[in-house]
Scaffold this motif. Sequence first.
Motif, mmCIF file in Angstrom:
data_model
loop_
_atom_site.group_PDB
_atom_site.id
_atom_site.type_symbol
_atom_site.label_atom_id
_atom_site.label_comp_id
_atom_site.label_asym_id
_atom_site.label_seq_id
_atom_site.Cartn_x
_atom_site.Cartn_y
_atom_site.Cartn_z
ATOM 1 N N PRO A 141 -14.669 -6.052 -41.377
ATOM 2 C CA PRO A 141 -13.241 -6.064 -41.009
ATOM 3 C C PRO A 141 -12.338 -5.410 -42.050
ATOM 4 N N MET A 142 -12.876 -5.032 -43.215
ATOM 5 C CA MET A 142 -12.071 -4.362 -44.256
ATOM 6 C C MET A 142 -12.949 -3.269 -44.862
ATOM 7 N N MET A 143 -13.229 -2.231 -44.083
ATOM 8 C CA MET A 143 -14.357 -1.330 -44.405
ATOM 9 C C MET A 143 -14.068 -0.341 -45.524
ATOM 10 N N GLY A 144 -12.796 -0.130 -45.901
ATOM 11 C CA GLY A 144 -12.487 0.823 -46.974
ATOM 12 C C GLY A 144 -13.070 2.184 -46.673
ATOM 13 N N SER A 145 -14.003 2.628 -47.501
ATOM 14 C CA SER A 145 -14.579 3.968 -47.327
ATOM 15 C C SER A 145 -15.781 3.958 -46.382
ATOM 16 N N GLY A 146 -16.045 2.827 -45.736
ATOM 17 C CA GLY A 146 -17.028 2.813 -44.643
ATOM 18 C C GLY A 146 -18.476 2.633 -45.041
ATOM 19 N N THR A 147 -18.723 2.024 -46.190
ATOM 20 C CA THR A 147 -20.120 1.878 -46.628
ATOM 21 C C THR A 147 -20.943 1.097 -45.588
ATOM 22 N N VAL A 148 -20.363 0.015 -45.046
ATOM 23 C CA VAL A 148 -21.144 -0.801 -44.098
ATOM 24 C C VAL A 148 -21.448 -0.029 -42.802
ATOM 25 N N PRO A 149 -20.441 0.537 -42.118
ATOM 26 C CA PRO A 149 -20.798 1.257 -40.881
ATOM 27 C C PRO A 149 -21.791 2.404 -41.113
ATOM 28 N N ILE A 150 -21.628 3.122 -42.221
ATOM 29 C CA ILE A 150 -22.526 4.276 -42.441
ATOM 30 C C ILE A 150 -23.944 3.789 -42.734
ATOM 31 N N GLU A 151 -24.061 2.788 -43.582
ATOM 32 C CA GLU A 151 -25.399 2.282 -43.913
ATOM 33 C C GLU A 151 -26.049 1.671 -42.665
ATOM 34 N N ALA A 152 -25.257 0.915 -41.892
ATOM 35 C CA ALA A 152 -25.804 0.289 -40.683
ATOM 36 C C ALA A 152 -26.345 1.368 -39.744
ATOM 37 N N SER A 153 -25.576 2.437 -39.540
ATOM 38 C CA SER A 153 -26.022 3.516 -38.641
ATOM 39 C C SER A 153 -27.361 4.073 -39.064
ATOM 40 N N LEU A 303 -29.537 7.606 -35.261
ATOM 41 C CA LEU A 303 -28.372 6.950 -35.861
ATOM 42 C C LEU A 303 -27.735 6.029 -34.839
ATOM 43 N N ALA A 304 -27.376 4.813 -35.296
ATOM 44 C CA ALA A 304 -26.726 3.886 -34.365
ATOM 45 C C ALA A 304 -25.231 4.167 -34.330
ATOM 46 N N LYS A 305 -24.619 3.767 -33.230
ATOM 47 C CA LYS A 305 -23.202 4.062 -33.013
ATOM 48 C C LYS A 305 -22.322 3.193 -33.913
ATOM 49 N N ALA A 306 -21.274 3.819 -34.445
ATOM 50 C CA ALA A 306 -20.297 3.054 -35.229
ATOM 51 C C ALA A 306 -18.929 3.212 -34.568
ATOM 52 N N ASP A 307 -18.259 2.094 -34.279
ATOM 53 C CA ASP A 307 -16.875 2.139 -33.773
ATOM 54 C C ASP A 307 -15.968 1.929 -34.957
ATOM 55 N N ILE A 308 -15.192 2.953 -35.272
ATOM 56 C CA ILE A 308 -14.407 2.918 -36.507
ATOM 57 C C ILE A 308 -12.937 2.885 -36.128
ATOM 58 N N MET A 309 -12.235 1.816 -36.527
ATOM 59 C CA MET A 309 -10.857 1.704 -36.044
ATOM 60 C C MET A 309 -9.865 1.272 -37.116
ATOM 61 N N GLN A 310 -8.613 1.660 -36.868
ATOM 62 C CA GLN A 310 -7.524 1.153 -37.718
ATOM 63 C C GLN A 310 -6.983 -0.095 -37.046
ATOM 64 N N ALA A 311 -7.063 -1.221 -37.715
ATOM 65 C CA ALA A 311 -6.569 -2.478 -37.137
ATOM 66 C C ALA A 311 -6.355 -3.472 -38.263
ATOM 67 N N ASP A 312 -5.769 -4.608 -37.896
ATOM 68 C CA ASP A 312 -5.463 -5.652 -38.872
ATOM 69 C C ASP A 312 -6.535 -6.732 -38.779
ATOM 70 N N ALA A 313 -7.225 -6.978 -39.880
ATOM 71 C CA ALA A 313 -8.325 -7.948 -39.861
ATOM 72 C C ALA A 313 -7.841 -9.362 -39.566
ATOM 73 N N ARG A 314 -6.517 -9.592 -39.669
ATOM 74 C CA ARG A 314 -6.008 -10.939 -39.394
ATOM 75 C C ARG A 314 -5.960 -11.227 -37.901
ATOM 76 N N SER A 315 -6.007 -10.196 -37.080
ATOM 77 C CA SER A 315 -6.127 -10.442 -35.638
ATOM 78 C C SER A 315 -6.954 -9.318 -35.021
ATOM 79 N N LEU A 316 -8.247 -9.571 -34.949
ATOM 80 C CA LEU A 316 -9.197 -8.555 -34.485
ATOM 81 C C LEU A 316 -9.265 -8.585 -32.953
ATOM 82 N N GLY A 317 -9.192 -7.448 -32.344
ATOM 83 C CA GLY A 317 -9.313 -7.407 -30.876
ATOM 84 C C GLY A 317 -10.779 -7.384 -30.465
ATOM 85 N N ILE A 318 -11.524 -8.366 -30.922
ATOM 86 C CA ILE A 318 -12.975 -8.405 -30.648
ATOM 87 C C ILE A 318 -13.275 -9.727 -29.950
ATOM 88 N N GLU A 319 -14.197 -9.679 -28.991
ATOM 89 C CA GLU A 319 -14.524 -10.884 -28.198
ATOM 90 C C GLU A 319 -15.086 -12.019 -29.046
#
Length: 462
Positions: A141-153, A303-319
Amino acid sequence: MNSDKVQAVNQSPADVLSDGMFRRLFKEGLVLSPQLNEVYELALAYYESKILNEDELVDNGAYFIKVGDRLTRHYLMCTGEPLRLPKYSSSRLKSFFEKNQFRTGYATHGLFPYRGKFHPQMIKALINIMGLKPGDTILDPMMGSGTVPIEASLMGVKSIGVDASPFCRFMTQAKYNALMLHQKPLDLALKNTREIFEFYSRAAGSPVAGSKSRNNSWKKDFSGINEPTASFKSDGMDCLVELIGTNVPDVIDFLLLAYLDSAGYAERSKRRTSFDQFQAILERYIFVVKKIQYVLKDSESILAKADIMQADARSLGIENSSIDGILFSPPYSFAIDYLANDSFHLNVMGANIDALKETMVGLRGKSIQEKYVLYIEDMEKILAECARVLKPEKFCTMIIGTNDNQLSKALDVPKEEVTGLHKIMIDLARPHHLVPVRVLTRQISGIANTMRNEYIIILQKG
Ligand SMILES: C[S@@+](CC[C@H](N)C(=O)[O-])C[C@H]1O[C@@H](n2cnc3c(N)ncnc32)[C@H](O)[C@@H]1O
């Protein structure tokens, strides 16, 4: 006393020493990563070896280079020439990259120096020990430079990466897309570096050399083409397309990232011209892309898909209960002003820095005391969101350090009596049924650091 302990006491020094520690800790045939030299790394390697089977260690293990006679994919990604640095780089920087080849120097992780960036090798291990498998979904929820999404992919794990900063969204998307970038336009870019530099200088603006600007008064509205908010129109665009032989947005945004990286250097130092910086950085970026694509092709990785978004971690639009694992690092109270750090890039993108300040954790409030109160309030909301979106029994890992000097001022208590942020976070998480299962400590080296330790807090949703 259990029988293991009795046995350990009874063994002779010759037996213990000739057997060695590693043989006792790890299954036969596992060869550890050569640069592993910290206790937390050994702990992560140990957990990986217990949680993953041999095939999984070969495909996705972080701290092993060999399993039996098979080389691991991590080894293959990291070897070869280490990250290519400009010829004039200091010997300190060169030795840093050599020493960290297995920790940071692979895939597109090394592109763009972002403050507070994770070691991707450690992220890989944490993804493994949280039990995530290819096809699962991880959230940062606070990915900065994206280490988690890139590594996960790279590991075949799907991801959702969120950051409040539009620049972080742009940077992460560009680094992720770079894993699949067409190479022909890049070769053309190398032949036309001067013209490309001139295009981006006109379109995005030039930094004032040697004067890291905190000036928010100018705006360019030149966001990357892939940005959801992009209103990309710029004189000379046709000319750029001709120079690189394509109008594919991923390539144009990759070149923009290289330009912004070089602008950051030029802003900090007068020693090189902006163009020299750009040329060296672009060469390195392109080298990185070619290297990782070569490895990925060779190992037939998907490579697995990464959804990369600008949003506020205090209210995530995730189910609710939809995520298999969460891994993140919040700002450590108010140590780094990410908006001031990135002000040049944010201004290029036309971002409203004052408005962004209201969403950024650690930046809200005036006095240090008010900042602290708001920081804790925001972190509580983020932990509540993490608990809401995580599936039951799954893990949420937070990495956080404490700046005792700063907290002692904010709370007006002696430094020795400060309660570390890691303890505060554990207390904030409990009411949301996130229970600590393991806390690892990692020492922070470097004279300039006022923080001594970082904590890796692994919480499980009860
Ligand atoms: C320590 S950095 C994360 C660095 C990251 N782990 C990496 O590897 O680059 C913390 C990040 O939190 C982001 N942030 C601050 N407030 C936020 C909020 N309300 N929602 C989402 N992200 C936020 C900042 O922009 C910053 O990039």
